[in-house]
Design a protein around this motif. Structure first.
Motif, short mmCIF file in Angstrom:
data_model
loop_
_atom_site.label_atom_id
_atom_site.label_comp_id
_atom_site.label_asym_id
_atom_site.label_seq_id
_atom_site.Cartn_x
_atom_site.Cartn_y
_atom_site.Cartn_z
N ILE A 104 0.84 -1.21 0.00
CA ILE A 104 0.00 0.00 0.00
C ILE A 104 0.87 1.25 0.00
O ILE A 104 0.50 2.28 -0.56
CB ILE A 104 -0.96 0.00 1.21
N LEU A 105 2.06 1.16 0.60
CA LEU A 105 2.95 2.33 0.71
C LEU A 105 3.89 2.51 -0.48
O LEU A 105 4.62 3.50 -0.55
CB LEU A 105 3.76 2.23 2.00
N THR A 106 3.88 1.57 -1.43
CA THR A 106 4.76 1.66 -2.59
C THR A 106 4.59 3.01 -3.28
O THR A 106 3.48 3.47 -3.51
CB THR A 106 4.46 0.52 -3.59
N ASN A 107 5.72 3.65 -3.57
CA ASN A 107 5.81 4.97 -4.23
C ASN A 107 5.47 6.16 -3.34
O ASN A 107 5.47 7.29 -3.83
CB ASN A 107 4.99 5.02 -5.52
N CYS A 108 5.21 5.95 -2.05
CA CYS A 108 5.01 7.09 -1.15
C CYS A 108 6.34 7.81 -0.96
O CYS A 108 7.38 7.17 -0.76
CB CYS A 108 4.50 6.63 0.22
N GLU A 109 6.31 9.14 -1.01
CA GLU A 109 7.52 9.92 -0.78
C GLU A 109 7.90 9.88 0.70
O GLU A 109 7.03 9.85 1.57
CB GLU A 109 7.31 11.37 -1.18
N ILE A 110 9.20 9.89 0.95
CA ILE A 110 9.74 9.98 2.30
C ILE A 110 10.32 11.38 2.45
O ILE A 110 11.16 11.80 1.65
CB ILE A 110 10.85 8.95 2.54
N GLY A 111 9.87 12.11 3.47
CA GLY A 111 10.37 13.45 3.69
C GLY A 111 10.77 13.66 5.14
O GLY A 111 10.49 12.83 6.01
N VAL A 112 11.42 14.77 5.38
CA VAL A 112 11.74 15.21 6.74
C VAL A 112 11.50 16.71 6.80
O VAL A 112 11.50 17.39 5.78
CB VAL A 112 13.21 14.90 7.15
N LEU A 113 11.28 17.21 7.99
CA LEU A 113 11.11 18.65 8.16
C LEU A 113 12.45 19.36 7.95
O LEU A 113 13.52 18.79 8.24
CB LEU A 113 10.56 18.98 9.54
N GLN A 114 12.38 20.57 7.47
CA GLN A 114 13.57 21.39 7.21
C GLN A 114 14.49 21.43 8.44
O GLN A 114 15.70 21.35 8.31
CB GLN A 114 13.11 22.80 6.84
N GLU A 115 13.90 21.51 9.62
CA GLU A 115 14.70 21.60 10.86
C GLU A 115 15.54 20.34 11.10
O GLU A 115 16.51 20.37 11.85
CB GLU A 115 13.81 21.79 12.09
N SER A 116 15.14 19.22 10.50
CA SER A 116 15.88 17.97 10.67
C SER A 116 17.10 17.88 9.78
O SER A 116 17.94 17.00 9.96
CB SER A 116 14.97 16.78 10.35
N MET A 117 17.19 18.78 8.82
CA MET A 117 18.33 18.74 7.89
C MET A 117 19.60 19.17 8.61
O MET A 117 19.57 20.09 9.43
CB MET A 117 18.07 19.66 6.69
N GLN A 118 20.68 18.53 8.26
CA GLN A 118 21.96 18.84 8.89
C GLN A 118 22.48 20.19 8.38
O GLN A 118 22.30 20.52 7.21
CB GLN A 118 22.98 17.75 8.55
N ASN A 119 23.08 20.96 9.27
CA ASN A 119 23.72 22.20 8.84
C ASN A 119 24.99 21.85 8.09
O ASN A 119 25.76 21.00 8.52
CB ASN A 119 24.05 23.09 10.04
N LEU A 120 25.18 22.52 6.97
CA LEU A 120 26.35 22.24 6.14
C LEU A 120 27.45 23.24 6.42
O LEU A 120 27.19 24.38 6.84
CB LEU A 120 25.96 22.32 4.66
N PRO A 121 28.69 22.86 6.15
CA PRO A 121 29.80 23.79 6.32
C PRO A 121 29.66 24.98 5.36
O PRO A 121 28.99 24.88 4.33
CB PRO A 121 31.03 22.96 5.95
N GLU A 122 30.29 26.08 5.71
CA GLU A 122 30.30 27.28 4.87
C GLU A 122 30.73 26.92 3.45
O GLU A 122 31.70 26.21 3.24
CB GLU A 122 31.29 28.30 5.46
N GLY A 123 29.97 27.40 2.47
CA GLY A 123 30.29 27.14 1.07
C GLY A 123 29.65 25.90 0.49
O GLY A 123 29.66 25.69 -0.72
N ASP A 124 29.08 25.03 1.33
CA ASP A 124 28.37 23.85 0.85
C ASP A 124 26.88 24.17 0.79
O ASP A 124 26.40 25.10 1.45
CB ASP A 124 28.59 22.66 1.77
N PHE A 125 26.14 23.40 0.01
CA PHE A 125 24.71 23.65 -0.15
C PHE A 125 24.02 22.37 -0.56
O PHE A 125 24.63 21.44 -1.06
CB PHE A 125 24.46 24.74 -1.19
#
Length: 176
Positions: free
Chosen positions: A79-100
């Protein structure tokens, strides 16, 4: 989750694996196991995001499989086949300066070192040797281009990325 928050999509559920509710996971992270560095997961089922808990996961060949809470059978996994997996923006890791993150480049205006506006980044392709910016040209492009493919090679072709101004400066011929 706030209605205005749009999760960052990191992958999607693939086919079921076995009879106990395990499922294949298609990941959009740099490493195939990188998707498991983020928690909690949000699943997009028919346009509605809901939080899910990953109980177990493991590498399976070149891919990964996972078991989610409350998914105990092959039928539930299907039933879950092809469901997108997401996370909230706050869960994203902070990247070093100059990375994106790639998503930060989508929509950026691309201008070459001679001041020619080449259009906006529409998508990014992974080619193996290097990533490529797909730049959708302006409607009345002087060179008649619809899109441009610019290698995402820092210093050689990409001279500067200003995420605050949503600007990318490139050393690239607009007729190429």
């Amino acid at each position: 989750m706030n209605k205005d928050q749009q999760p960052v999509v990191l992958g999607k559920i693939g086919a079921s694996h076995g009879v106990n509710g395990w499922m294949k996971i298609t990941t959009y992270t740099d490493s195939v196991t990188g998707i498991f560095d983020y928690s909690p997961w949000l699943l997009n089922e028919r346009g509605q995001w809901r939080e899910v808990k990953v109980l177990r996961w493991r590498q399976q060949g070149k891919g990964v499989i996972a078991s989610l809470e409350s998914v105990d059978s092959r039928e539930q996994a299907q039933i879950l086949t092809n469901c997108e997996i997401g996370v909230l923006q706050e869960s994203m890791q902070n990247l070093p300066e100059g990375d994106f993150y790639w998503r930060d480049l989508i929509g950026c205006e691309v201008t070459n070192t001679n001041g020619y506006n080449m259009g906006k980044v529409d998508q990014i392709l992974e080619t193996g040797s290097n990533d490529v910016l797909m730049v959708k040209a302006n409607v009345k492009d002087a060179f008649g281009k619809r899109e441009r493919m610019i290698p995402l090679v820092m210093e050689q072709f990409i001279k500067n990325v200003d995420l605050l101004e949503k600007q990318i400066l490139v050393d690239w011929d607009p007729d190429f």
